[in-house]
Design an enzyme around this catalytic site. Structure first.
Site, mmCIF file in Angstrom:
data_model
loop_
_atom_site.group_PDB
_atom_site.id
_atom_site.type_symbol
_atom_site.label_atom_id
_atom_site.label_comp_id
_atom_site.label_asym_id
_atom_site.label_seq_id
_atom_site.Cartn_x
_atom_site.Cartn_y
_atom_site.Cartn_z
ATOM 1 N N SER A 201 52.807 -12.065 -17.747
ATOM 2 C CA SER A 201 52.799 -12.932 -16.573
ATOM 3 C C SER A 201 53.391 -12.258 -15.343
ATOM 4 O O SER A 201 53.097 -12.653 -14.217
ATOM 5 C CB SER A 201 53.527 -14.243 -16.866
ATOM 6 O OG SER A 201 54.866 -14.013 -17.209
ATOM 7 N N HIS A 253 58.317 -13.784 -13.168
ATOM 8 C CA HIS A 253 57.296 -14.254 -12.225
ATOM 9 C C HIS A 253 57.625 -13.803 -10.804
ATOM 10 O O HIS A 253 56.772 -13.279 -10.092
ATOM 11 C CB HIS A 253 57.208 -15.777 -12.266
ATOM 12 C CG HIS A 253 56.823 -16.337 -13.598
ATOM 13 N ND1 HIS A 253 56.868 -17.682 -13.881
ATOM 14 C CD2 HIS A 253 56.386 -15.732 -14.729
ATOM 15 C CE1 HIS A 253 56.471 -17.889 -15.124
ATOM 16 N NE2 HIS A 253 56.181 -16.723 -15.656
#
Length: 345
Positions: A201, A253
């Site tokens: 991610s 992230h």
């Protein structure tokens, strides 16, 4: 980017570590939050922005991640390893043999044990810094905590990365993918010490960040640019909001997004003035290929990128805890509410 509370009690490692699936739930039962996939803003453009290359690197990344997951499950061999852990240990989908999953109370994402992920290269501050295993900053982005975690990340990467590769080629998108993944791993290691983390991610958010900077640096050549910008900002905000849920590695992230955002200014700038047909161009006129603000953004982004990586790596390998220098940063990972507590996160 618990799945280990029972499992961690059975390990012999020195530190308590839960599986940190980037973009996925790590220590709570239930599936990971599903990443929101944006509309491709290039669709708001004109024929000049039509795809120029065939996408093959992004599909290759997906295939590589799937193959690695099968290798991880092969090494995990739940039926064999569960026998040594006690009679109450039961694998899920035992008909899959050594590819069967850990019991759901250990890993609700249908995947391997945290011990297997740790052995094969998950992100772990203690091993990165104290054991000098810096290679984990890269290997962790190819590992996933389970089938659900793998599927959500790969679907999002296909939707976002394919169009970017068609527009800009495999070299630039490949650099953004890998550097964003590493950038996310570095920031995560600076702030998270007591859990392991896996997942792509960080790279995914890097692609998302590069989409935003590409839109900004190429602003004048897009039609319907406001609609594209609002759509992209909405998607980014939704994904960042998912990251503040407990046990989601939002530092990965943020680190991946910032890296991709800066790289977008460096690698994805387009000429801002279309070339005219030679017979229609005055003899004494010279067209500028790039505008001055693009050069300024290129220089600033490159400087910030190099400085950020150097400072972060120095702090990391000096053993500094990022939380000591940024007390409010803990809210990037978890915001306590009446529904959940952030203790131990």
């Amino acid at each position: 980017m618990g799945v280990g509370d029972d499992m961690e009690n059975q390990t012999t490692t020195k530190h308590h570590r839960g599986i940190g699936s980037r973009g996925g739930d790590q220590d709570l039962l239930g599936p990971p939050p599903r990443p929101v996939v944006p509309l491709v803003y290039a669709d708001f453009g004109d024929d000049a922005l039509s795809p120029q290359w065939t996408s093959w690197l992004v599909p290759l990344f997906v295939v590589a991640n799937v193959i690695v997951f099968f290798v991880v499950m092969f090494v995990n061999n739940c039926p064999k390893n569960s026998k040594s852990l006690g009679p109450d240990q039961h694998c899920v989908a035992r008909f899959l043999g050594r590819f069967s999953f850990q019991q759901l109370r250990d890993n609700p994402l249908f995947g391997p044990s945290s011990l297997t992920l740790e052995k094969l290269g998950s992100l772990d501050w203690y091993r990165v810094v104290e054991k000098h295993q810096a290679w984990r900053l890269l290997t962790c982005i190819w590992l996933h905590a389970g089938v659900i975690h793998l599927a959500t990340n790969m679907l999002s990467i296909v939707f976002i990365g394919t169009r970017l590769e068609q527009q800009f080629g495999f070299v630039r998108i490949g650099v953004i993918y890998l550097m964003s993944g590493i950038g996310g791993s570095i920031l995560s290691s600076l702030f998270i010490r007591h859990s392991i983390s896996v997942g792509a991610s960080g790279a995914l958010f890097g692609l998302l960040g590069s989409m935003l900077s590409e839109l900004l640096t190429n602003w004048t050549i897009y039609s319907n640019k406001i609609a594209a910008l609002l759509t992209l900002l909405f998607v980014i905000l939704i994904n960042m909001a998912i990251g503040i849920l407990p046990h989601v590695d939002n530092f990965t992230h943020v680190g991946g997004f910032l890296t991709g955002f800066l790289l977008g200014f460096v690698l994805l700038a387009r000429p801002q003035i279309k070339w005219l047909a030679k017979e229609h161009m005055p003899q004494d006129r010279r067209l500028t290929k790039y505008k001055p603000y693009q050069y300024i953004l290129w220089l600033l982004s490159m400087a910030l990128l190099v400085l950020g990586f150097v400072v972060a790596l120095v702090l990391l390998f000096k053993g500094e805890d990022g939380n000591d220098h940024c007390h409010w940063c803990r809210y990037l990972r978890c915001i306590p509410t009446s529904k959940w507590s952030c203790d131990g996160v």
